[in-house]
Write an enzyme that holds these catalytic residues in place. Sequence first.
Site, mmCIF file in Angstrom:
data_model
loop_
_atom_site.group_PDB
_atom_site.id
_atom_site.type_symbol
_atom_site.label_atom_id
_atom_site.label_comp_id
_atom_site.label_asym_id
_atom_site.label_seq_id
_atom_site.Cartn_x
_atom_site.Cartn_y
_atom_site.Cartn_z
ATOM 1 C CG HIS A 167 -67.856 -12.045 22.214
ATOM 2 N ND1 HIS A 167 -67.298 -11.476 21.433
ATOM 3 C CD2 HIS A 167 -67.842 -11.331 23.540
ATOM 4 C CE1 HIS A 167 -67.007 -10.145 21.705
ATOM 5 N NE2 HIS A 167 -67.119 -10.209 23.162
ATOM 6 C CG LEU A 178 -75.008 -14.989 21.175
ATOM 7 C CD1 LEU A 178 -73.904 -14.617 22.511
ATOM 8 C CD2 LEU A 178 -76.015 -15.849 21.762
ATOM 9 C CD GLU A 179 -67.900 -12.491 17.663
ATOM 10 O OE1 GLU A 179 -67.176 -12.405 16.529
ATOM 11 O OE2 GLU A 179 -67.114 -12.052 18.732
ATOM 12 C CB ILE A 180 -72.358 -18.313 18.103
ATOM 13 C CG1 ILE A 180 -73.580 -18.153 19.202
ATOM 14 C CG2 ILE A 180 -71.968 -19.811 18.344
ATOM 15 C CD1 ILE A 180 -74.595 -19.003 19.118
ATOM 16 C CB THR A 216 -67.579 -8.484 17.337
ATOM 17 O OG1 THR A 216 -67.228 -9.570 18.474
ATOM 18 C CG2 THR A 216 -68.855 -8.681 16.643
#
Length: 336
Positions: A167, A178-180, A216
């Site tokens: 994301h 960066l959201e993994i 998030t």
Amino acid sequence: MTSHSKALKSLFFGQTECKKNRFGKPAKETKNIAVLGAGLMGAGIVQISLQKGYDVIMKDNFEKGLARGYQQIHSGLSTRVKKRAMTSFERDQTMSNLSAQLDYTGFDKVDMVIEAVFEDIAIKHKVLQEVESAVGESCIFASNTSALPISQIASVSKRPSQVVGMHYFSPVDKMPLLEIITTDKTSKETAAAAVDVGLRQGKTVIVVKDGPGFYTTRCLAPMLAECIRLLQEGLGPEKLDSLSKKFGFPVGMATLADEVGIDVAAHVAEDLSQKLGVRMGGSDVGVLRSMVEAGFLGRKTGKGCYIYSGRKGKSKAVNKEAEQILEKYRIPVKGK
């Protein structure tokens, strides 16, 4: 030590920890990336990947979309040339590593596919199935979704262990996070590869489990719901932006909604309301639906809470038609 000092130290050590890959070095290095979708997000992902030396395929369904995405990437790199962060030769050399196309040619050679298509589960499923028929067995599929469960996206996959969420945040070339997102079936190798790519792209990487809104969006959604309520109560977009920036946010909340995309915000609001109920309440999602129906999707279409004009849409003025929509959903002010 003050609470402010403790918070800043925690933030520093937290960000330092996010620069490490806790899953270890991936067994196979990712060299070739394909990105599906040449919109603002897709083109942004392509740009930061090119800048870090990846060979990238950018696929879209329409030539017009590819042309717009190509122009965004070239413009972004040209800005770096003006700032002397790279030379014009380096820009042109970087652009030469991009293949913009309408089909899946060459996908059999890519190591990772990142999809940045519309937030619709049916479209995500269709794209995933098309990709798996075109790529090699070791290829990783990453979804740039802001709220759709990765496990639900992976439900149609032949290789769910190689499906992960990545994301990104808009604008991709400026926002560091960066959201993994991993599911119970995501392999350690897949997670390691996703984090490795994110770190190489220069991102601050957090890894979270799959769930409604992930981390998030679950934080952001209630805040945006409250902001919509303030707009319904008569607070204008400019005033909302001013107050939220004074409070400490780097971007005003009305501007943020336009950056995220009003259509994406509407989809996320509806999805999380179904899953989390009253915790995501407080405002009327009909405001967002009506704006989408009117074609006010945010910065990407030039109209949202604001109307964007001038070079790169840097000039903006309050969208009077959007204000008329807000007036239809007007509610009395509660509290002081």
